[in-house]
Design a protein around this motif. Structure first.
Motif, PDB file in Angstrom:
ATOM      1  N   LEU A 177      43.754  33.521  24.911  1.00  0.00           N
ATOM      2  CA  LEU A 177      42.513  34.263  25.122  1.00  0.00           C
ATOM      3  C   LEU A 177      42.239  34.457  26.611  1.00  0.00           C
ATOM      4  CD1 LEU A 177      39.835  35.467  23.961  1.00  0.00           C
ATOM      5  CD2 LEU A 177      38.878  33.165  24.163  1.00  0.00           C
ATOM      6  N   THR A 178      42.353  33.385  27.396  1.00  0.00           N
ATOM      7  CA  THR A 178      42.099  33.498  28.834  1.00  0.00           C
ATOM      8  C   THR A 178      43.146  34.379  29.518  1.00  0.00           C
ATOM      9  OG1 THR A 178      43.300  31.410  29.138  1.00  0.00           O
ATOM     10  CG2 THR A 178      40.899  31.290  29.002  1.00  0.00           C
ATOM     11  N   THR A 179      44.367  34.378  28.997  1.00  0.00           N
ATOM     12  CA  THR A 179      45.399  35.240  29.572  1.00  0.00           C
ATOM     13  C   THR A 179      45.066  36.712  29.341  1.00  0.00           C
ATOM     14  OG1 THR A 179      47.071  33.532  29.161  1.00  0.00           O
ATOM     15  CG2 THR A 179      47.860  35.745  29.626  1.00  0.00           C
ATOM     16  N   VAL A 180      44.604  37.039  28.141  1.00  0.00           N
ATOM     17  CA  VAL A 180      44.216  38.424  27.847  1.00  0.00           C
ATOM     18  C   VAL A 180      43.063  38.847  28.753  1.00  0.00           C
ATOM     19  CG1 VAL A 180      43.237  39.959  26.098  1.00  0.00           C
ATOM     20  CG2 VAL A 180      45.043  38.362  25.475  1.00  0.00           C
ATOM     21  N   PHE A 181      42.056  37.981  28.907  1.00  0.00           N
ATOM     22  CA  PHE A 181      40.950  38.285  29.814  1.00  0.00           C
ATOM     23  C   PHE A 181      41.470  38.522  31.235  1.00  0.00           C
ATOM     24  CE2 PHE A 181      37.621  35.806  27.149  1.00  0.00           C
ATOM     25  CZ  PHE A 181      37.549  36.863  26.270  1.00  0.00           C
ATOM     26  N   SER A 182      42.436  37.719  31.658  1.00  0.00           N
ATOM     27  CA  SER A 182      42.959  37.823  33.019  1.00  0.00           C
ATOM     28  C   SER A 182      43.756  39.107  33.211  1.00  0.00           C
ATOM     29  CB  SER A 182      43.831  36.607  33.337  1.00  0.00           C
ATOM     30  OG  SER A 182      43.091  35.402  33.210  1.00  0.00           O
ATOM     31  N   ILE A 183      44.509  39.514  32.189  1.00  0.00           N
ATOM     32  CA  ILE A 183      45.254  40.780  32.275  1.00  0.00           C
ATOM     33  C   ILE A 183      44.295  41.944  32.445  1.00  0.00           C
ATOM     34  CG2 ILE A 183      46.703  42.385  30.970  1.00  0.00           C
ATOM     35  CD1 ILE A 183      48.079  39.950  29.721  1.00  0.00           C
ATOM     36  N   ILE A 184      43.245  41.936  31.637  1.00  0.00           N
ATOM     37  CA  ILE A 184      42.251  43.012  31.741  1.00  0.00           C
ATOM     38  C   ILE A 184      41.577  42.997  33.105  1.00  0.00           C
ATOM     39  CG2 ILE A 184      40.087  43.894  30.782  1.00  0.00           C
ATOM     40  CD1 ILE A 184      40.985  42.753  28.072  1.00  0.00           C
ATOM     41  N   GLY A 185      41.207  41.801  33.578  1.00  0.00           N
ATOM     42  CA  GLY A 185      40.550  41.693  34.875  1.00  0.00           C
ATOM     43  C   GLY A 185      41.443  42.106  36.029  1.00  0.00           C
ATOM     44  N   THR A 186      42.747  41.822  35.919  1.00  0.00           N
ATOM     45  CA  THR A 186      43.674  42.185  36.987  1.00  0.00           C
ATOM     46  C   THR A 186      43.748  43.691  37.165  1.00  0.00           C
ATOM     47  OG1 THR A 186      45.003  40.192  36.650  1.00  0.00           O
ATOM     48  CG2 THR A 186      46.072  42.064  37.727  1.00  0.00           C
ATOM     49  N   LEU A 187      43.844  44.435  36.068  1.00  0.00           N
ATOM     50  CA  LEU A 187      43.926  45.890  36.160  1.00  0.00           C
ATOM     51  C   LEU A 187      42.593  46.519  36.549  1.00  0.00           C
ATOM     52  CD1 LEU A 187      46.233  46.613  33.098  1.00  0.00           C
ATOM     53  CD2 LEU A 187      46.802  46.877  35.515  1.00  0.00           C
ATOM     54  N   GLN A 188      41.492  45.759  36.450  1.00  0.00           N
ATOM     55  CA  GLN A 188      40.180  46.276  36.836  1.00  0.00           C
ATOM     56  C   GLN A 188      39.761  45.810  38.235  1.00  0.00           C
ATOM     57  OE1 GLN A 188      37.528  45.033  33.701  1.00  0.00           O
ATOM     58  NE2 GLN A 188      38.099  46.727  32.381  1.00  0.00           N
ATOM     59  N   LEU A 189      40.687  45.275  39.005  1.00  0.00           N
ATOM     60  CA  LEU A 189      40.375  44.720  40.320  1.00  0.00           C
ATOM     61  C   LEU A 189      39.790  45.797  41.235  1.00  0.00           C
ATOM     62  CD1 LEU A 189      40.780  41.985  41.840  1.00  0.00           C
ATOM     63  CD2 LEU A 189      42.872  42.977  42.775  1.00  0.00           C
ATOM     64  N   ILE A 190      38.562  45.551  41.716  1.00  0.00           N
ATOM     65  CA  ILE A 190      37.931  46.522  42.621  1.00  0.00           C
ATOM     66  C   ILE A 190      37.016  45.869  43.649  1.00  0.00           C
ATOM     67  CG2 ILE A 190      36.015  46.987  41.027  1.00  0.00           C
ATOM     68  CD1 ILE A 190      36.022  49.876  42.118  1.00  0.00           C
ATOM     69  N   ALA A 191      36.260  44.834  43.271  1.00  0.00           N
ATOM     70  CA  ALA A 191      35.272  44.258  44.190  1.00  0.00           C
ATOM     71  C   ALA A 191      35.939  43.677  45.432  1.00  0.00           C
ATOM     72  CB  ALA A 191      34.456  43.176  43.470  1.00  0.00           C
ATOM     73  N   GLU A 192      36.979  42.884  45.226  1.00  0.00           N
ATOM     74  CA  GLU A 192      37.645  42.232  46.362  1.00  0.00           C
ATOM     75  C   GLU A 192      38.297  43.242  47.302  1.00  0.00           C
ATOM     76  OE1 GLU A 192      36.867  39.351  43.254  1.00  0.00           O
ATOM     77  OE2 GLU A 192      37.904  41.281  43.245  1.00  0.00           O
ATOM     78  N   PRO A 193      39.126  44.191  46.802  1.00  0.00           N
ATOM     79  CA  PRO A 193      39.712  45.166  47.745  1.00  0.00           C
ATOM     80  C   PRO A 193      38.678  46.065  48.402  1.00  0.00           C
ATOM     81  CG  PRO A 193      40.263  45.717  45.466  1.00  0.00           C
ATOM     82  CD  PRO A 193      39.694  44.346  45.446  1.00  0.00           C
ATOM     83  N   GLN A 194      37.603  46.387  47.707  1.00  0.00           N
ATOM     84  CA  GLN A 194      36.568  47.221  48.312  1.00  0.00           C
ATOM     85  C   GLN A 194      35.922  46.497  49.491  1.00  0.00           C
ATOM     86  OE1 GLN A 194      35.926  50.255  47.860  1.00  0.00           O
ATOM     87  NE2 GLN A 194      33.840  50.664  48.547  1.00  0.00           N
ATOM     88  N   VAL A 195      35.655  45.192  49.332  1.00  0.00           N
ATOM     89  CA  VAL A 195      35.068  44.418  50.423  1.00  0.00           C
ATOM     90  C   VAL A 195      36.087  44.213  51.546  1.00  0.00           C
ATOM     91  CG1 VAL A 195      34.129  42.155  51.057  1.00  0.00           C
ATOM     92  CG2 VAL A 195      33.388  43.270  48.946  1.00  0.00           C
ATOM     93  N   PHE A 196      37.344  43.939  51.196  1.00  0.00           N
ATOM     94  CA  PHE A 196      38.363  43.652  52.207  1.00  0.00           C
ATOM     95  C   PHE A 196      38.720  44.886  53.031  1.00  0.00           C
ATOM     96  CE2 PHE A 196      38.558  39.584  50.554  1.00  0.00           C
ATOM     97  CZ  PHE A 196      39.509  38.796  51.190  1.00  0.00           C
ATOM     98  N   ARG A 197      38.341  46.067  52.583  1.00  0.00           N
ATOM     99  CA  ARG A 197      38.557  47.268  53.407  1.00  0.00           C
ATOM    100  C   ARG A 197      37.783  47.175  54.715  1.00  0.00           C
ATOM    101  NH1 ARG A 197      37.734  52.901  50.700  1.00  0.00           N
ATOM    102  NH2 ARG A 197      38.735  53.479  52.669  1.00  0.00           N
ATOM    103  N   SER A 198      36.676  46.422  54.708  1.00  0.00           N
ATOM    104  CA  SER A 198      35.883  46.251  55.929  1.00  0.00           C
ATOM    105  C   SER A 198      36.536  45.264  56.894  1.00  0.00           C
ATOM    106  CB  SER A 198      34.476  45.744  55.571  1.00  0.00           C
ATOM    107  OG  SER A 198      33.843  46.610  54.653  1.00  0.00           O
ATOM    108  N   PHE A 199      37.437  44.425  56.398  1.00  0.00           N
ATOM    109  CA  PHE A 199      38.072  43.412  57.239  1.00  0.00           C
ATOM    110  C   PHE A 199      39.510  43.760  57.614  1.00  0.00           C
ATOM    111  CE2 PHE A 199      34.847  41.150  54.769  1.00  0.00           C
ATOM    112  CZ  PHE A 199      34.185  40.430  55.752  1.00  0.00           C
ATOM    113  N   SER A 200      40.167  44.578  56.806  1.00  0.00           N
ATOM    114  CA  SER A 200      41.588  44.843  57.021  1.00  0.00           C
ATOM    115  C   SER A 200      41.890  46.329  56.839  1.00  0.00           C
ATOM    116  CB  SER A 200      42.431  44.017  56.037  1.00  0.00           C
ATOM    117  OG  SER A 200      43.796  44.367  56.114  1.00  0.00           O
ATOM    118  N   SER A 201      42.637  46.873  57.786  1.00  0.00           N
ATOM    119  CA  SER A 201      43.063  48.270  57.674  1.00  0.00           C
ATOM    120  C   SER A 201      44.226  48.432  56.708  1.00  0.00           C
ATOM    121  CB  SER A 201      43.477  48.790  59.058  1.00  0.00           C
ATOM    122  OG  SER A 201      44.543  48.006  59.586  1.00  0.00           O
ATOM    123  N   ALA A 202      44.795  47.315  56.239  1.00  0.00           N
ATOM    124  CA  ALA A 202      45.914  47.382  55.295  1.00  0.00           C
ATOM    125  C   ALA A 202      45.468  47.764  53.895  1.00  0.00           C
ATOM    126  CB  ALA A 202      46.637  46.029  55.246  1.00  0.00           C
TER     127      ALA A 202
END
Length: 309
Positions: free
Chosen positions: A233-258
């Protein structure tokens, strides 16, 4: 004298004295609980999905160079653009690599912490259970901002480390975000697995101890197999969450040009809708949803197949 009672063929048996079924009252109770959920499910889940599918089938056309834009039916034109979009598929491959490494590490730590709490070797289990879960109470955006400052060479209190290791570089920023996600969600997954461990009857442990099994053997041969549904169950939740990743990269755009505007699939959808090109963004969303469903379903079928052997 004997009196014989006869019944006419096809006549219904007498119903006197039998209680009438109270189906109407039960039906009303069921509807009372189901209808609100059904209405919200349709309104906030099915309707947006249907609207996204419809939007993905349209395209914008202009009359002349500076003419007003209007939506016309375009069929699968937007999907042709999606499947020929290199940056989008690069972002899909990036999050798949992210998930292949981060999900096993996160769930392994969650399982280890749950087993430690359930082993009886740890004192103050209530305190540690709460301490492990506290990072999940921190919103993802706040956690990303906090870790972004910790990674920044000029702002971090650990300058001796951050000036020698650039966590925000193109080679390490993905794993820096993986660390943030792991820190936030380990406690959440640990709580699910730990709850499953608490439901195991103690008689099973007693029988294993009588057979001479120690703590490690009980954990490996008894506890882990019995909590496998929770791990799936937790693996399925994690798979879904991985493909929905947005908050962390959106914030890290302010810290990293990569971190670009197409670094993850959801970030691609967000940046495309900001152009604005809602029709192409809807097509990206539909394809991403189908990919998420396919991966989750494939994983479930794979684990069910192994469980039936």
């Amino acid at each position: 004298m004997t009196v014989t009672e006869t019944r006419t063929a096809g006549a219904a048996p007498p119903t006197a004295g039998r209680p009438r079924p109270r189906r109407s009252r039960h039906t009303k109770a069921v509807l009372f609980f189901v209808v609100p959920f059904g209405a919200l499910f349709v309104l906030f889940y099915l309707v947006p999905i249907g609207y996204a599918i419809v939007q993905s089938l349209y395209k914008l056309e202009r009359t002349g160079t500076f003419g007003p834009a209007r939506e016309v039916f375009g069929g699968l034109v937007q999907y042709e653009r999606v499947f020929s979009d290199g940056p989008f598929w690069s972002s899909v491959g990036r999050v798949l690599l992210f998930g292949v490494v981060q999900v096993p590490v996160m769930l392994g730590l969650a399982l280890l912490l749950a087993l430690l709490l359930d082993s009886g070797l740890v004192r103050g289990r209530s305190f540690f259970r709460l301490a492990f879960f506290v990072p999940y109470a921190v919103p993802g955006v706040v956690a990303a901002i906090m870790w972004g400052y910790l990674y920044s060479p000029n702002l971090s209190p650990f300058t001796a480390l951050t000036r020698n290791v650039d966590f925000l570089s193109a080679d390490l920023v993905l794993w820096a975000m993986a660390n943030v996600v792991t820190w936030v969600y380990v406690g959440y997954n640990m709580l699910i697995i730990y709850s499953s461990l608490l439901s195991i009857p103690t008689e099973i442990y007693e029988a294993a101890r009588i057979d001479g099994a120690g703590q490690f053997r009980i954990a490996w041969s008894v506890k882990i197999p019995l909590v496998m549904p929770a791990i799936v169950l937790t693996t399925v939740f994690s798979i879904i969450g991985t493909l929905q990743l947005i908050a962390e990269p959106q914030v890290f755009r302010s810290f990293s040009s990569a971190v670009s505007s197409t670094y993850t699939p959801n970030l691609t959808v967000y940046s495309t809708s900001s152009i604005p090109n809602f029709n192409l963004a809807a097509a990206f969303s539909v394809v991403l949803a189908l990919a998420t469903f396919a991966l989750s379903f494939t994983f479930l079928k794979f684990t069910q197949g192994r469980g039936e052997r």
